[in-house]
Design an enzyme around this catalytic site. Structure first.
Site, short mmCIF file in Angstrom:
data_model
loop_
_atom_site.label_atom_id
_atom_site.label_comp_id
_atom_site.label_asym_id
_atom_site.label_seq_id
_atom_site.Cartn_x
_atom_site.Cartn_y
_atom_site.Cartn_z
N PHE A 25 10.49 5.17 7.34
CA PHE A 25 10.31 4.49 8.62
C PHE A 25 9.77 3.07 8.46
O PHE A 25 10.08 2.20 9.26
CB PHE A 25 9.36 5.30 9.50
CG PHE A 25 9.92 6.64 9.89
CD1 PHE A 25 10.83 6.75 10.94
CD2 PHE A 25 9.55 7.79 9.20
CE1 PHE A 25 11.35 7.98 11.29
CE2 PHE A 25 10.08 9.03 9.55
CZ PHE A 25 10.98 9.12 10.59
N GLY A 26 8.96 2.84 7.47
CA GLY A 26 8.38 1.51 7.34
C GLY A 26 7.60 1.35 6.05
O GLY A 26 7.58 2.23 5.19
N GLU A 27 6.96 0.20 5.94
CA GLU A 27 6.16 -0.14 4.77
C GLU A 27 4.80 -0.65 5.22
O GLU A 27 4.67 -1.21 6.31
CB GLU A 27 6.86 -1.19 3.92
CG GLU A 27 8.18 -0.72 3.32
CD GLU A 27 8.91 -1.79 2.53
OE1 GLU A 27 9.67 -1.43 1.62
OE2 GLU A 27 8.71 -2.99 2.84
N THR A 28 3.80 -0.44 4.38
CA THR A 28 2.44 -0.86 4.70
C THR A 28 1.93 -1.78 3.60
O THR A 28 2.12 -1.50 2.41
CB THR A 28 1.52 0.36 4.82
OG1 THR A 28 2.09 1.30 5.73
CG2 THR A 28 0.15 -0.05 5.32
N ASP A 33 -1.36 13.87 17.15
CA ASP A 33 -1.13 14.12 15.71
C ASP A 33 -2.44 14.08 14.93
O ASP A 33 -2.54 13.43 13.89
CB ASP A 33 -0.14 13.10 15.15
CG ASP A 33 0.48 13.56 13.82
OD1 ASP A 33 0.45 14.77 13.54
OD2 ASP A 33 0.98 12.71 13.07
N GLY A 48 7.92 4.32 3.19
CA GLY A 48 8.74 5.50 3.35
C GLY A 48 10.00 5.16 4.12
O GLY A 48 10.42 4.00 4.16
N LYS A 59 1.64 -3.29 9.06
CA LYS A 59 2.66 -2.26 9.10
C LYS A 59 3.98 -2.90 9.51
O LYS A 59 4.05 -3.64 10.49
CB LYS A 59 2.28 -1.17 10.11
CG LYS A 59 1.03 -0.40 9.72
CD LYS A 59 0.66 0.65 10.76
CE LYS A 59 1.63 1.80 10.78
NZ LYS A 59 1.17 2.91 11.67
N LEU A 98 0.81 -1.22 0.00
CA LEU A 98 0.00 0.00 0.00
C LEU A 98 0.84 1.27 0.00
O LEU A 98 0.41 2.30 -0.48
CB LEU A 98 -0.94 0.00 1.21
CG LEU A 98 -1.93 -1.16 1.30
CD1 LEU A 98 -2.72 -1.08 2.59
CD2 LEU A 98 -2.86 -1.17 0.10
#
Length: 494
Positions: A45-48, A163, A43, A62, A40
């Site tokens: 920091f991580g992947e989805t 946030d 970036g 995640k 999906l």
């Protein structure tokens, strides 16, 4: 398909029945139950990913790639918080939703979190899809009450989100809202209070939505109210709060953009956005009481239902793919553009002929019609007239013909390139039919993409329109030039 989540794997796509990645050997059946189907996003920091369990139910995975201790701490905290919170507007995480995954040939575990998949659009993309058209105050009132109830669940468990912003609020296909991205949540504990007093709290900053105390590492639960109020300013005006802020007066000038809003509703939002946390509502219950006390000057509940249904219908259309312009609509738009270019070509053809004759580039008056006609035809048809002449009668082509053809081709090229990559996202022909060109993420296309579309479209025309004809058979109604340029043609929703 079964996707390998090893970030270092060179070829991550595998057959859906395989148990181990054919490239790196990492396990594909996660926790003995889940298979990753689609990536999906991703970036630094991580992947989805989207995955499915044994029953085919879709969920979101995640995967944290950032190995810094702070990133791991925030990731674990999100898992812990989502397990505690219980509200339909908050993604659900099962007891075993957080786990460590060890790819093959490495000693570094990946931190993974499986959660409920929230179908829909975030409110930032929703407003963009509406071309920054604000929502109605009555719908805003309904959404504010719904989000305040979600926050009530968060705050009642002694957490605060930190946030809140349009991109972290999802509009589901059934019209309900959901609050996402709990990676920045903090719990109000004695430890937190001590760290806050010592200035040892990491600041979470989203420009335009973060209050001053949070920027200084002193966030409180009322900080969420500030961000929520700013979010509704964006929804009610279609403009980022940063665009409306007056630094000299330290005031957000927004009311003049919302003439339909009641003074009572506007007062609630201003109170939520007060500069001092002390001046904001003490808790969610006070906000809910004030919302209930607003007079009935706003449109009736029937209108709210209609507005909500409209939002749901549009989201449903987006999900079903109805937004993609069909081949007939695209053909009519292209035909309209050619008609416009017909008149543009006549004008510039006349200008070119006059300029060539007045400067002595041509001396014979009969050549005026030749050079004007070549510019005109090339403006409409691009490089095809000169290409046809080169194939059929190359010996008859002179310098004048080449220069005039190049001038016409440049006019044709500029027309399509400049309009397609502009803020309008469409040529005048497409604008007349309310369709526009975007990349796959619904953003305006780049100069490179516009050029790829232009020249591949020219190739499509030279191949007996085959590149256009495939729009009738592709899922997203993409022509050959759309596929190469990674663009889509969408119908605007009013």
């Amino acid at each position: 398909m079964s996707i390998c989540i090893n970030p270092h794997c060179s070829e991550r796509n595998n057959h859906r029945d395989m148990l181990f990645c054919r490239t790196c050997g990492s396990e594909l059946l996660l926790q003995g139950s889940y298979r990753v189907k689609t990536k999906l996003g991703g970036g630094g920091f991580g992947e989805t990913y989207e995955l499915a369990d044994k029953n085919g139910k879709r969920k979101v995975l995640k995967v944290l790639i950032d190995e810094r201790p702070k990133a791991i701490e925030l990731f674990k905290r999100e898992a812990e918080v989502l397990k505690v919170l219980n509200h339909p507007g908050i993604p659900k995480v099962e007891e075993n939703g957080y786990f460590l995954y060890l790819p093959r040939n490495t000693q570094k575990h990946l931190h993974c979190l499986i959660m409920e998949k929230i179908e829909g659009l975030n409110l930032s993309k929703y407003i963009q899809q509406q071309e920054n058209k604000p929502i109605h105050p009555k719908l805003a009132l309904t959404w504010l009450r719904e989000l305040t109830l979600i926050l009530q669940e968060v705050h009642s468990q002694h957490f605060f989100h930190r946030d809140i912003k349009p991109s972290n609020i999802m509009l589901r296909a059934d019209g309900r809202l959901a609050l996402i991205d709990f990676g920045t949540v903090r719990e109000v504990t004695k430890t937190y209070v001590a760290k806050k007093a010592a200035g040892d709290i990491t600041g979470i900053i989203s420009s335009g939505y973060t209050p001053i105390e949070q920027i200084n590492g002193q966030a409180v639960q009322q900080s969420d109210f500030f961000a929520l109020g700013r979010t509704f300013i964006y929804l009610l005006t279609g403009k980022s709060p940063s665009q409306l802020y007056e630094p000299c007066t330290n005031v957000l000038e927004w009311r003049y953009l919302t003439p339909e809003i009641s003074p009572e509703f506007a007062d609630i939002l201003d109170e939520m956005m007060a500069h001092s946390a002390y001046q904001r509502p003490k808790n969610t219950q006070i906000i809910l009481q004030k919302l209930d006390a607003i007079d009935t000057a706003l449109p009736s509940a029937i209108n709210v239902k209609r507005l909500t249904k409209k939002a749901v219908k549009q989201e449903s259309q987006i999900k079903k793919g109805i937004r993609y312009a069909n081949a007939w609509m695209r053909f009519l738009a292209y035909l309209t553009d050619l008609i416009i270019l017909f008149f543009i070509g006549i004008f510039f053809g006349g200008c070119a002929a006059y300029l060539a004759y007045s400067t002595g580039f041509i001396t014979e008056s009969e050549n005026l019609f030749d050079i004007g006609g070549i510019v005109w035809i090339s403006s409409v048809c691009g490089f095809f007239p000169i290409l046809f002449s080169l194939i059929t009668s190359p010996e008859e082509i002179g310098t004048i013909d080449i220069v005039a053809s190049l001038f016409g081709i440049i006019i044709n090229w500029l027309y399509f390139i400049s309009f397609e990559m502009s803020a309008k996202k469409a040529t005048p022909g497409k604008q007349s039919l309310d369709i526009h060109i975007t990349d796959l993420s619904q953003n305006k296309i780049s100069f490179v993409q516009a050029n790829i579309r232009y020249w591949t479209k020219s190739l499509s025309i030279s191949l007996l329109m085959i590149g256009f004809l495939i729009t009738a058979f592709t899922r997203k109604r993409q022509g050959l030039h759309d596929i190469f340029a990674k663009t889509i043609i969408t119908k605007k929703f009013n």
